[in-house]
Design a protein around this motif. Sequence first.
Motif, PDB file in Angstrom:
ATOM      1  N   ARG A 109       0.828  -1.211   0.000  1.00  0.00           N
ATOM      2  CA  ARG A 109       0.000   0.000   0.000  1.00  0.00           C
ATOM      3  C   ARG A 109       0.863   1.262   0.000  1.00  0.00           C
ATOM      4  N   GLU A 110       1.919   1.261   0.807  1.00  0.00           N
ATOM      5  CA  GLU A 110       2.768   2.443   0.909  1.00  0.00           C
ATOM      6  C   GLU A 110       3.503   2.747  -0.395  1.00  0.00           C
ATOM      7  N   ARG A 111       3.948   1.726  -1.092  1.00  0.00           N
ATOM      8  CA  ARG A 111       4.633   2.004  -2.358  1.00  0.00           C
ATOM      9  C   ARG A 111       3.649   2.553  -3.378  1.00  0.00           C
ATOM     10  N   MET A 112       2.393   2.114  -3.328  1.00  0.00           N
ATOM     11  CA  MET A 112       1.392   2.630  -4.249  1.00  0.00           C
ATOM     12  C   MET A 112       1.101   4.099  -3.941  1.00  0.00           C
ATOM     13  N   ARG A 113       0.973   4.420  -2.660  1.00  0.00           N
ATOM     14  CA  ARG A 113       0.742   5.820  -2.272  1.00  0.00           C
ATOM     15  C   ARG A 113       1.894   6.713  -2.734  1.00  0.00           C
ATOM     16  N   GLY A 148       1.725   9.410  -5.594  1.00  0.00           N
ATOM     17  CA  GLY A 148       1.791  10.739  -4.999  1.00  0.00           C
ATOM     18  C   GLY A 148       0.446  11.197  -4.480  1.00  0.00           C
ATOM     19  N   ARG A 149      -0.315  10.269  -3.968  1.00  0.00           N
ATOM     20  CA  ARG A 149      -1.666  10.568  -3.480  1.00  0.00           C
ATOM     21  C   ARG A 149      -1.866  10.004  -2.087  1.00  0.00           C
ATOM     22  N   GLN A 150      -2.669  10.689  -1.304  1.00  0.00           N
ATOM     23  CA  GLN A 150      -3.075  10.178  -0.002  1.00  0.00           C
ATOM     24  C   GLN A 150      -4.263   9.247  -0.242  1.00  0.00           C
ATOM     25  N   LEU A 151      -4.002   7.971  -0.275  1.00  0.00           N
ATOM     26  CA  LEU A 151      -5.047   6.979  -0.514  1.00  0.00           C
ATOM     27  C   LEU A 151      -5.464   6.339   0.796  1.00  0.00           C
ATOM     28  N   THR A 152      -6.747   6.063   0.932  1.00  0.00           N
ATOM     29  CA  THR A 152      -7.188   5.273   2.078  1.00  0.00           C
ATOM     30  C   THR A 152      -6.603   3.876   1.917  1.00  0.00           C
ATOM     31  N   ASP A 153      -6.586   3.113   2.997  1.00  0.00           N
ATOM     32  CA  ASP A 153      -6.102   1.730   2.888  1.00  0.00           C
ATOM     33  C   ASP A 153      -6.888   0.971   1.836  1.00  0.00           C
ATOM     34  N   GLU A 154      -8.195   1.207   1.783  1.00  0.00           N
ATOM     35  CA  GLU A 154      -9.046   0.503   0.818  1.00  0.00           C
ATOM     36  C   GLU A 154      -8.672   0.863  -0.623  1.00  0.00           C
ATOM     37  N   ARG A 193      -5.213  -0.579  -1.409  1.00  0.00           N
ATOM     38  CA  ARG A 193      -5.327  -2.029  -1.621  1.00  0.00           C
ATOM     39  C   ARG A 193      -5.914  -2.312  -3.003  1.00  0.00           C
ATOM     40  N   ALA A 194      -6.930  -1.530  -3.392  1.00  0.00           N
ATOM     41  CA  ALA A 194      -7.538  -1.716  -4.711  1.00  0.00           C
ATOM     42  C   ALA A 194      -6.533  -1.417  -5.818  1.00  0.00           C
ATOM     43  N   ALA A 195      -5.708  -0.388  -5.621  1.00  0.00           N
ATOM     44  CA  ALA A 195      -4.689  -0.059  -6.623  1.00  0.00           C
ATOM     45  C   ALA A 195      -3.674  -1.177  -6.742  1.00  0.00           C
ATOM     46  N   VAL A 196      -3.275  -1.758  -5.618  1.00  0.00           N
ATOM     47  CA  VAL A 196      -2.337  -2.889  -5.638  1.00  0.00           C
ATOM     48  C   VAL A 196      -2.962  -4.066  -6.367  1.00  0.00           C
ATOM     49  N   GLN A 197      -4.213  -4.371  -6.041  1.00  0.00           N
ATOM     50  CA  GLN A 197      -4.890  -5.493  -6.695  1.00  0.00           C
ATOM     51  C   GLN A 197      -5.044  -5.223  -8.182  1.00  0.00           C
ATOM     52  N   TRP A 198      -5.354  -3.992  -8.531  1.00  0.00           N
ATOM     53  CA  TRP A 198      -5.493  -3.642  -9.938  1.00  0.00           C
ATOM     54  C   TRP A 198      -4.166  -3.828 -10.662  1.00  0.00           C
ATOM     55  N   SER A 199      -3.076  -3.385 -10.022  1.00  0.00           N
ATOM     56  CA  SER A 199      -1.776  -3.437 -10.691  1.00  0.00           C
ATOM     57  C   SER A 199      -1.295  -4.852 -10.939  1.00  0.00           C
ATOM     58  N   SER A 200      -1.777  -5.810 -10.150  1.00  0.00           N
ATOM     59  CA  SER A 200      -1.338  -7.195 -10.325  1.00  0.00           C
ATOM     60  C   SER A 200      -2.397  -8.061 -10.993  1.00  0.00           C
ATOM     61  N   THR A 245      -6.276  -8.813 -15.748  1.00  0.00           N
ATOM     62  CA  THR A 245      -7.206  -8.092 -16.615  1.00  0.00           C
ATOM     63  C   THR A 245      -7.103  -6.602 -16.336  1.00  0.00           C
ATOM     64  N   VAL A 246      -5.886  -6.101 -16.212  1.00  0.00           N
ATOM     65  CA  VAL A 246      -5.641  -4.706 -15.867  1.00  0.00           C
ATOM     66  C   VAL A 246      -6.414  -3.752 -16.756  1.00  0.00           C
ATOM     67  N   ASN A 247      -6.441  -3.980 -18.043  1.00  0.00           N
ATOM     68  CA  ASN A 247      -7.065  -3.044 -18.948  1.00  0.00           C
ATOM     69  C   ASN A 247      -8.589  -2.979 -18.812  1.00  0.00           C
ATOM     70  N   ALA A 248      -9.171  -3.926 -18.079  1.00  0.00           N
ATOM     71  CA  ALA A 248     -10.617  -3.909 -17.885  1.00  0.00           C
ATOM     72  C   ALA A 248     -11.025  -2.966 -16.755  1.00  0.00           C
ATOM     73  N   HIS A 249     -10.070  -2.465 -16.003  1.00  0.00           N
ATOM     74  CA  HIS A 249     -10.329  -1.588 -14.860  1.00  0.00           C
ATOM     75  C   HIS A 249     -10.070  -0.145 -15.221  1.00  0.00           C
ATOM     76  N   ASN A 250     -10.745   0.762 -14.520  1.00  0.00           N
ATOM     77  CA  ASN A 250     -10.475   2.181 -14.704  1.00  0.00           C
ATOM     78  C   ASN A 250      -9.460   2.603 -13.666  1.00  0.00           C
ATOM     79  N   SER A 251      -8.205   2.652 -14.049  1.00  0.00           N
ATOM     80  CA  SER A 251      -7.117   2.915 -13.108  1.00  0.00           C
ATOM     81  C   SER A 251      -7.138   4.321 -12.559  1.00  0.00           C
ATOM     82  N   ARG A 252      -7.742   5.254 -13.227  1.00  0.00           N
ATOM     83  CA  ARG A 252      -7.722   6.639 -12.776  1.00  0.00           C
ATOM     84  C   ARG A 252      -8.595   6.848 -11.543  1.00  0.00           C
ATOM     85  N   ASP A 253      -9.344   5.846 -11.132  1.00  0.00           N
ATOM     86  CA  ASP A 253     -10.137   5.943  -9.897  1.00  0.00           C
ATOM     87  C   ASP A 253      -9.279   5.914  -8.662  1.00  0.00           C
ATOM     88  N   PHE A 254      -8.001   5.559  -8.789  1.00  0.00           N
ATOM     89  CA  PHE A 254      -7.126   5.461  -7.633  1.00  0.00           C
ATOM     90  C   PHE A 254      -6.479   6.789  -7.442  1.00  0.00           C
TER      91      PHE A 254
END
Length: 104
Positions: free
Chosen positions: A68-72, A76-82, A85-92, A95-104
């Motif tokens: 989580r910390e490396r993703m934050r 360069g964003r203050q992300l909630t743990d949730e 975690r979603a950004a980490v799950q998305w990155s791994s 089906t990465v391209n099926a997600h809207n990554s800009r929501d993180f």
Amino acid sequence: MRDRAHAVVFDLDETLLDQSSAADAAVIAWAADLGVEDADIAQRWSLISNGHYARYQTREISFEGQRRERMREFLGRQLTDEHARAAVQWSSSPTVNAHNSRDF
């Protein structure tokens, strides 16, 4: 009778497989999808990842915590743990391209 492996090959110095270039290309493509396109993005990701992983190795932070910390830091964003975690799950995700990554 079961087939058994007769040898195991380790490529510790990347003479057989160029893992670094493949990893860099993946980070560059992934970061571009996140809207992050620094000239040195692969090197920045590596420094951020290595720093937080070192914290995990010294038990300063949990495995999930370092992810989580490396993703934050990378985003360069203050992300909630949730959200982190979603950004980490998305990155791994396979089906990465099926997600809207800009929501993180």
